[in-house]
Design an enzyme around this catalytic site. Structure first.
Site, mmCIF file in Angstrom:
data_model
loop_
_atom_site.group_PDB
_atom_site.id
_atom_site.type_symbol
_atom_site.label_atom_id
_atom_site.label_comp_id
_atom_site.label_asym_id
_atom_site.label_seq_id
_atom_site.Cartn_x
_atom_site.Cartn_y
_atom_site.Cartn_z
ATOM 1 N N CYS A 23 -57.782 -20.400 -20.565
ATOM 2 C CA CYS A 23 -57.214 -20.694 -19.241
ATOM 3 C C CYS A 23 -57.934 -21.844 -18.548
ATOM 4 O O CYS A 23 -59.154 -21.793 -18.364
ATOM 5 C CB CYS A 23 -57.294 -19.429 -18.376
ATOM 6 N N TYR A 30 -47.858 -27.852 -15.424
ATOM 7 C CA TYR A 30 -47.057 -26.620 -15.415
ATOM 8 C C TYR A 30 -45.691 -26.872 -14.788
ATOM 9 O O TYR A 30 -44.679 -26.307 -15.232
ATOM 10 C CB TYR A 30 -47.794 -25.521 -14.643
#
Length: 329
Positions: free
Chosen positions: A42, A173
């Site tokens: 992450c 994203y």
């Protein structure tokens, strides 16, 4: 993640309780009390791994690492024997969230800091966690810890990291999870416009703010290091690869080779996470074999711009064996 409109919107509602030197939120800085739960996959958690290393907080804040893949319920501790975190005694990070907020309905995210006394999450506010590590945990910093958030440059850092977050960190994203051509192209244009601006800035200075590593560099690096392995193809950020942007590629290699940065990276886990978890983007779950990683260890030439990576401080000691990711090359 929110998909109600074609444009991806990140749910930014976090548990914002802070751990502070004076304990004003009920959680005082205390060595050994808190556990940082992160995942090497992450990028948001990657920041906390870097700052913890640079400031020498390994003894003060223990580390629990989740595996790279998870289901819709939670990150899990499948890297640990029996799939149980050895300190918290839980299989799913969700359990620590439920200890704090029963039936917690938002995303079970990393990084999260958990109070080992009751097993409940204190905070998952990733942006504030690293700032507090720099400003509230100073009594427990290692000797020679760098000042990552110098008081006289905070306004400049704050403004820059806001742009980086909007257009780059979250921008990739917004490209990858857009569900219309128009929203995708808006995000794509903003991403590469911002990368070009950052490239221009870094063409004449070694680091983003001043002549030392700061919080701004910590926030940009996790996106750059994942760019060719994931974002270029998986998220359709394909104008150019990082390796085709000379200034940013050299800058990223410079940081990667700096203690505290590259020694937090596991490319295998990064690829496993994105390509296996995001089945709406990659339905097959097939993980690409590339890219070639050997370039990360090549000379970058950024020393010619001057700069002092750690300012008046020193490099952190070698990464602990039990926390070291696989080496590349």
């Amino acid at each position: 993640m929110t998909y109600a409109s074609p444009e991806y919107t990140r749910d930014a509602r976090y548990i914002a309780t802070r751990i502070t030197a004076d304990g004003r939120d009920g959680y005082p800085v205390e060595a050994g009390r808190y556990r940082l739960v992160a995942a090497r996959a992450c990028p948001w958690a990657n920041r906390t791994l870097i700052v913890r290393r640079l400031l020498g907080l390994e003894d003060a804040i223990s580390l629990g690492l989740c595996g790279p893949t998870h289901d819709e319920r939670s990150w899990t501790f499948d890297l640990d024997p029996g799939g149980v975190d050895p300190v918290l005694g839980i299989e799913r990070l969700q359990e620590a969230y439920f200890k704090r907020v029963p039936g917690y309905e938002r995303g079970i995210t990393v990084p999260a800091i958990v109070d080992t006394r009751d097993g409940a999450v204190v905070t998952n506010d990733f942006a504030q966690i690293t700032l507090d590590m720099s400003t509230e945990w100073t009594a427990l910093h290692r000797e020679g810890a760098p000042d990552l958030y110098p008081e006289d440059r905070r306004d400049e850092i704050d403004a820059l990291v806001e742009d980086i977050y909007r257009d780059v960190n979250n921008g990739v994203y917004r490209c990858g999870f857009s569900t219309s051509q128009e929203s995708y192209e808006r995000a794509y244009d903003r991403l590469f416009t911002q990368l070009d601006r950052l490239s221009d800035r870094l063409a004449v200075q070694r680091y983003l703010v001043g002549d030392t590593i700061t919080e701004a560099d910590v926030r940009l690096f996790p996106t750059l290091v994942r760019f060719d392995a994931v974002y270029h193809g998986h998220f359709k950020c394909n104008r150019t690869k990082l390796t085709e942007m000379p200034v940013l590629w050299a800058y990223a290699r410079d940081l990667f080779q700096t203690p505290g940065f590259g020694d937090t990276i596991d490319f295998g886990q990064i690829k496993d996470h994105y390509y296996k978890v995001h089945r709406d983007v990659n339905p097959s779950g097939v993980v690409p074999a590339g890219p070639d990683l050997s370039g990360w260890l090549t000379e970058h030439g950024r020393e010619s711009l001057g700069g002092r990576p750690f300012g008046d401080g020193t490099a952190p000691p070698p990464v602990r064996r039990e926390e070291a990711p696989p080496a590349i090359g």
